[in-house]
Structures are given as structure tokens and as C-alpha cells.
Design a protein around this motif. Sequence first.
Motif, mmCIF file in Angstrom:
data_model
loop_
_atom_site.group_PDB
_atom_site.id
_atom_site.type_symbol
_atom_site.label_atom_id
_atom_site.label_comp_id
_atom_site.label_asym_id
_atom_site.label_seq_id
_atom_site.Cartn_x
_atom_site.Cartn_y
_atom_site.Cartn_z
ATOM 1 N N ALA A 1 0.816 -1.215 0.000
ATOM 2 C CA ALA A 1 0.000 0.000 0.000
ATOM 3 C C ALA A 1 0.847 1.262 0.000
ATOM 4 C CB ALA A 1 -0.947 -0.007 1.194
ATOM 5 N N GLU A 2 1.955 1.264 0.777
ATOM 6 C CA GLU A 2 2.768 2.485 0.853
ATOM 7 C C GLU A 2 3.386 2.843 -0.498
ATOM 8 O OE1 GLU A 2 5.337 -0.810 2.784
ATOM 9 O OE2 GLU A 2 3.240 -0.242 2.790
ATOM 10 N N SER A 3 3.665 1.844 -1.315
ATOM 11 C CA SER A 3 4.184 2.125 -2.660
ATOM 12 C C SER A 3 3.103 2.753 -3.530
ATOM 13 C CB SER A 3 4.688 0.837 -3.314
ATOM 14 O OG SER A 3 5.798 0.338 -2.619
ATOM 15 N N ASN A 4 1.910 2.217 -3.458
ATOM 16 C CA ASN A 4 0.800 2.775 -4.236
ATOM 17 C C ASN A 4 0.414 4.163 -3.733
ATOM 18 O OD1 ASN A 4 0.668 0.442 -5.832
ATOM 19 N ND2 ASN A 4 -0.672 -0.552 -4.355
ATOM 20 N N ASP A 5 0.496 4.366 -2.421
ATOM 21 C CA ASP A 5 0.172 5.670 -1.849
ATOM 22 C C ASP A 5 1.140 6.748 -2.323
ATOM 23 O OD1 ASP A 5 -1.944 4.509 -0.523
ATOM 24 O OD2 ASP A 5 -0.926 4.448 1.426
ATOM 25 N N LEU A 6 2.381 6.380 -2.591
ATOM 26 C CA LEU A 6 3.348 7.368 -3.066
ATOM 27 C C LEU A 6 2.898 7.970 -4.400
ATOM 28 C CD1 LEU A 6 5.969 8.915 -2.709
ATOM 29 C CD2 LEU A 6 7.167 6.999 -3.770
ATOM 30 N N LEU A 7 2.310 7.163 -5.277
ATOM 31 C CA LEU A 7 1.805 7.711 -6.542
ATOM 32 C C LEU A 7 0.703 8.730 -6.273
ATOM 33 C CD1 LEU A 7 1.825 7.766 -9.652
ATOM 34 C CD2 LEU A 7 0.024 6.032 -9.563
ATOM 35 N N LEU A 8 -0.153 8.460 -5.302
ATOM 36 C CA LEU A 8 -1.202 9.427 -4.965
ATOM 37 C C LEU A 8 -0.583 10.739 -4.501
ATOM 38 C CD1 LEU A 8 -3.720 7.077 -3.118
ATOM 39 C CD2 LEU A 8 -3.678 7.731 -5.541
ATOM 40 N N ASP A 9 0.486 10.658 -3.715
ATOM 41 C CA ASP A 9 1.192 11.873 -3.279
ATOM 42 C C ASP A 9 1.785 12.617 -4.469
ATOM 43 O OD1 ASP A 9 0.579 11.181 -0.650
ATOM 44 O OD2 ASP A 9 2.562 10.337 -0.244
ATOM 45 N N VAL A 10 2.340 11.877 -5.420
ATOM 46 C CA VAL A 10 2.909 12.492 -6.620
ATOM 47 C C VAL A 10 1.811 13.196 -7.413
ATOM 48 C CG1 VAL A 10 4.023 12.024 -8.847
ATOM 49 C CG2 VAL A 10 4.870 10.909 -6.773
ATOM 50 N N VAL A 11 0.667 12.559 -7.551
ATOM 51 C CA VAL A 11 -0.443 13.156 -8.298
ATOM 52 C C VAL A 11 -0.924 14.439 -7.613
ATOM 53 C CG1 VAL A 11 -2.876 12.826 -8.952
ATOM 54 C CG2 VAL A 11 -1.191 11.063 -9.474
ATOM 55 N N VAL A 12 -1.077 14.411 -6.297
ATOM 56 C CA VAL A 12 -1.505 15.609 -5.568
ATOM 57 C C VAL A 12 -0.498 16.746 -5.781
ATOM 58 C CG1 VAL A 12 -1.829 16.571 -3.243
ATOM 59 C CG2 VAL A 12 -2.897 14.395 -3.862
ATOM 60 N N ALA A 13 0.788 16.437 -5.667
ATOM 61 C CA ALA A 13 1.829 17.453 -5.862
ATOM 62 C C ALA A 13 1.844 17.957 -7.300
ATOM 63 C CB ALA A 13 3.194 16.891 -5.468
ATOM 64 N N PHE A 14 1.680 17.042 -8.268
ATOM 65 C CA PHE A 14 1.685 17.446 -9.676
ATOM 66 C C PHE A 14 0.478 18.341 -9.981
ATOM 67 C CE2 PHE A 14 0.844 16.672 -14.248
ATOM 68 C CZ PHE A 14 2.027 17.186 -14.758
ATOM 69 N N ARG A 15 -0.680 17.982 -9.463
ATOM 70 C CA ARG A 15 -1.871 18.831 -9.660
ATOM 71 C C ARG A 15 -1.610 20.241 -9.146
ATOM 72 N NH1 ARG A 15 -5.878 14.575 -7.232
ATOM 73 N NH2 ARG A 15 -6.583 13.491 -9.117
ATOM 74 N N ALA A 16 -0.997 20.333 -7.972
ATOM 75 C CA ALA A 16 -0.759 21.635 -7.340
ATOM 76 C C ALA A 16 0.319 22.446 -8.054
ATOM 77 C CB ALA A 16 -0.366 21.432 -5.876
ATOM 78 N N ASN A 17 1.185 21.779 -8.809
ATOM 79 C CA ASN A 17 2.318 22.466 -9.437
ATOM 80 C C ASN A 17 2.285 22.447 -10.953
ATOM 81 O OD1 ASN A 17 4.285 23.315 -7.206
ATOM 82 N ND2 ASN A 17 3.623 21.271 -6.603
ATOM 83 N N SER A 18 1.165 22.083 -11.521
ATOM 84 C CA SER A 18 1.038 22.110 -12.979
ATOM 85 C C SER A 18 -0.230 22.859 -13.338
ATOM 86 C CB SER A 18 1.004 20.692 -13.561
ATOM 87 O OG SER A 18 -0.267 20.101 -13.347
ATOM 88 N N SER A 19 -0.402 23.120 -14.599
ATOM 89 C CA SER A 19 -1.594 23.837 -15.036
ATOM 90 C C SER A 19 -2.649 22.905 -15.633
ATOM 91 C CB SER A 19 -1.199 24.914 -16.054
ATOM 92 O OG SER A 19 -0.542 24.313 -17.145
#
Length: 159
Positions: free
Chosen positions: A30-48
Motif C-alpha cells: 500500500a505504501e508504494s501505491n500511496d506514493l503515486l497518490l502523493d505524486v499526483v496531488v503534488a503534480f496537480r498543485a504544481n502544474s496547469s
Amino acid sequence: MTTPSKVPPKLEVPSEKVAVILVDHGSRRAESNDLLLDVVVAFRANSSWSIVEPAHMELAEPSIATAFGRCAEQGATLVIVFPYFLSPGRHWHEDIPRLAAEAAAAWPKIRHLVTAPLGLHPLMLQVIDQRIAACLSRVAGDSTQCELCSDSTGCNLLP
């Protein structure tokens, strides 16, 4: 003098509503899969990009098909599938394009593109150097654990 925006301008695609799917391999951990969710949240916040969805190639949900459907439901007309992989290989050359095409088949009016993986982008070299420096600082006692090591025994200097 204007300060540069932290968000680079996106390529405007006329008459397209663009969605991005970040795809990793997927894991039973789960922690490996959760890291992708963190990446997506960060990418959403830092991309247009207005639509950004996570997907796992296998072993976990959401799948590429599920993410593609979520993009379609949000009105996407073009789906960019980005393999969150360090290097090209069979998954990038064969598996992800096949899975993306299968997902797209359910949405015949939506075009899609599978991009290159991260690869040897010049910024990756900076990331590697920063990670090494952070771990050395940790073992020297100068800093606390990073976000990746907080739940593990990582960054321990072994004899």
C-alpha cells in the motif's frame, strides 16, 4: 521585473480538454501505491493541467482503464498517459500502450498519447544528488528523516 512562475506554461492544444494520467507499475504494498497518490496531488498543485489522475499498470487500483474513464467523465478530449518510470522497457514499449489503447476503446471520441518515461532528464541528476546529500546529512545527525524514510529504517549507515 516579473518573477518567473513556478508553473511552466502548458502547451495549448486547440479545442482539446487535456487530461493527464500518471502511471506507475503498481504494487501489493500500500505504501508504494500511496506514493503515486502523493505524486499526483503534488503534480496537480504544481502544474496547469486541470485533470490529473493516478493509475497503476497492474496489481492495484485505479487501473489505466479506471483512470481513463475518470478523465472522460471530466470531459477530456485528449488523454496524456505519462509512465512514471525511470527508464524505457517492455512496460513502456508494450504494456502501457496496449492498456491505454484498450481503455481508449471504450471512449472512441477521445484521443490519447503515451509519453516517454522520466528517463535521463537533466533534472533527475539534481534529484539524485539532492537525495544523496539529504541521506548523508541524516546519517551525520544533521537532519531528520525524509518523507520516504519516516516509516522505515532507511538512511542508516552500516558498518
